[in-house]
Design an enzyme around this catalytic site. Structure first.
Site, PDB file in Angstrom:
ATOM      1  N   PHE B  39       0.858  -1.192   0.000  1.00 30.29           N
ATOM      2  CA  PHE B  39       0.000   0.000   0.000  1.00 30.29           C
ATOM      3  C   PHE B  39       0.892   1.240   0.000  1.00 30.29           C
ATOM      4  O   PHE B  39       1.713   1.425   0.914  1.00 30.29           O
ATOM      5  CB  PHE B  39      -0.921  -0.002   1.224  1.00 30.29           C
ATOM      6  CG  PHE B  39      -1.903  -1.151   1.213  1.00 30.29           C
ATOM      7  CD1 PHE B  39      -3.160  -1.005   0.635  1.00 30.29           C
ATOM      8  CD2 PHE B  39      -1.568  -2.388   1.753  1.00 30.29           C
ATOM      9  CE1 PHE B  39      -4.059  -2.059   0.605  1.00 30.29           C
ATOM     10  CE2 PHE B  39      -2.459  -3.452   1.726  1.00 30.29           C
ATOM     11  CZ  PHE B  39      -3.710  -3.290   1.152  1.00 30.29           C
ATOM     12  N   VAL B  77       2.351  -1.774   4.465  1.00 30.57           N
ATOM     13  CA  VAL B  77       2.070  -0.349   4.326  1.00 30.57           C
ATOM     14  C   VAL B  77       3.403   0.393   4.308  1.00 30.57           C
ATOM     15  O   VAL B  77       4.240   0.190   5.188  1.00 30.57           O
ATOM     16  CB  VAL B  77       1.219   0.132   5.530  1.00 30.57           C
ATOM     17  CG1 VAL B  77       0.930   1.617   5.429  1.00 30.57           C
ATOM     18  CG2 VAL B  77      -0.071  -0.680   5.616  1.00 30.57           C
ATOM     19  N   CYS B  78       3.590   1.243   3.320  1.00 30.37           N
ATOM     20  CA  CYS B  78       4.846   2.000   3.215  1.00 30.37           C
ATOM     21  C   CYS B  78       4.988   2.968   4.385  1.00 30.37           C
ATOM     22  O   CYS B  78       4.111   3.809   4.609  1.00 30.37           O
ATOM     23  CB  CYS B  78       4.901   2.781   1.910  1.00 30.37           C
ATOM     24  SG  CYS B  78       6.281   3.947   1.860  1.00 30.37           S
ATOM     25  N   VAL B  79       6.089   2.869   5.091  1.00 30.81           N
ATOM     26  CA  VAL B  79       6.274   3.679   6.305  1.00 30.81           C
ATOM     27  C   VAL B  79       6.327   5.178   6.004  1.00 30.81           C
ATOM     28  O   VAL B  79       5.683   5.976   6.697  1.00 30.81           O
ATOM     29  CB  VAL B  79       7.515   3.216   7.108  1.00 30.81           C
ATOM     30  CG1 VAL B  79       8.808   3.353   6.308  1.00 30.81           C
ATOM     31  CG2 VAL B  79       7.628   3.995   8.417  1.00 30.81           C
ATOM     32  N   ALA B  82       2.944   6.362   5.003  1.00 29.60           N
ATOM     33  CA  ALA B  82       2.046   6.238   6.156  1.00 29.60           C
ATOM     34  C   ALA B  82       2.257   7.387   7.144  1.00 29.60           C
ATOM     35  O   ALA B  82       1.298   8.002   7.617  1.00 29.60           O
ATOM     36  CB  ALA B  82       2.265   4.897   6.854  1.00 29.60           C
TER      37      ALA B  82
END
Lengths: 123, 119, 97
Positions: B39, B77-79, B82
């Site tokens: 994501f 989820v891409c940090v 995010a």
């Protein structure tokens, strides 16, 4: 890391900068991909050629001007940058208007480049 | 076949997340492996457990969580994306994990195909 | 190559942009709002598809929009399973977002 596997990656940039986050966050993926020793190329087609224009000045919109990053790609061993001639011409952009050296390809050559990739990610 | 998925848009605003989920269901039913769903961009908004749609609407976040639970699908989820959007461990829904962009590149390397859903 | 397009040709140029680079042997799949391009009333953009490119439309998206009865000739309707099969059959996938 995936040891031993080298794939041909093409990142296809089709959107102008700043109106959406795709150009900026797409560039972040490109930078990360450099750490994986893959065969990485970047294509700038359609409105993506606007990402490479010289003289971007974002002060008055309060956003970060990330265009200098394209010049830094060489330091990450990402040296295969291609722009499509038809996309440049349709927008009145000359090769000399660009802030980084790119190889200009005709539409048919660009289609051939896309066709020889393992992974194509468009932003 | 191993298929990697990239979701670039959040839930509800665009159809992207719905299309990606439907694709994953169909791929698994056809015997393929969803190697990872990554994501990115506003796609990270698919991962907040604060999501609470009306009763008669689909629950997009819970649907992803269920996919992870039932089929052991890795939801990443891409940090960086995010943090930009206020998605942190404290509001992360079940089945998702936060990690780096390298997970997307790795997915593209390891999977036989990468399918991108976005806008 | 499987090209995926999700924008209406009346709103964005993604389908035309895709067709300009599609080559013989490729497949083009229309999903989400792009399904309108597969209908008889809006087929002009698809007419530019190069020879040898096969055209598909995602039927759940067509049905959702009340367009199932208006599928233009020469376009194959597939469900999500057919979408998956196209991904598996072509060596790579490019989404024209």
């Amino acid at each position: 890391m995936s040891e031993g596997v080298t794939k041909k990656f093409l990142f296809v940039n089709r959107k102008a900068p700043y109106g959406s986050v795709y150009a900026l966050e797409g560039l972040e993926v490109v930078l990360i991909s450099a750490a994986f020793d893959q065969d990485v190329s970047l294509a700038f087609i359609d409105d993506g050629v606007y990402q490479l224009l010289r003289g971007q000045d974002t002060k008055a919109i309060g956003m970060k001007n990330f265009s200098p990053t394209y010049r830094a790609l060489e330091g990450y061993d990402i040296e295969k940058l291609y722009a499509e001639r038809e996309s440049l011409e349709a927008r009145g952009v000359a090769e000399g208007d660009l802030l980084v050296d790119v190889k200009v390809l005709g539409r048919e050559e660009m289609a051939a480049l896309m066709d020889e990739q393992d992974v194509v990610i468009g932003f | 076949m191993k298929i990697g998925i990239l979701v670039n848009e959040g839930p509800y605003q665009r159809q992207s997340s719905d299309s990606a989920w439907q694709f994953c269901q169909a791929a698994i039913a056809a015997g393929h492996e969803i190697q990872r769903v990554f994501f990115y961009h506003d796609g990270v908004n698919n991962a907040t457990k604060l999501t609470d749609p009306p009763q008669d609407d689909r629950h997009i976040v819970n649907r992803w969580s269920a996919l992870a639970q039932e089929h052991k699908v890795d939801l990443v989820v891409c940090v960086a994306a995010a943090l930009r959007r206020g998605i942190v461990e404290e509001n992360l829904a079940k089945g998702f994990r936060i990690s780096g962009l390298g997970q997307l590149v790795e997915s593209a390397i390891q999977a036989d195909r990468l399918v991108v859903f976005g806008d | 190559m499987l090209h995926i397009v999700n924008k209406s040709p009346h709103e964005r140029s993604a389908l035309a942009d895709c067709l300009a680079r599609a080559r013989a042997g490729h497949a083009v799949l229309l999903i989400e709002d792009a399904v309108v391009a597969a209908t008889r009333g809006s087929a002009a953009t698809l007419a530019a598809a190069p020879a040898g490119v096969s055209l598909y439309v995602l039927s759940p998206d067509l049905q959702a929009r009340g367009l199932a009865g208006q599928l233009a000739e020469g376009i194959t309707a597939v469900d999500y399973r057919g979408f998956v099969d196209l991904v598996a059959a072509q060596p790579r996938v490019q989404s024209w977002l």
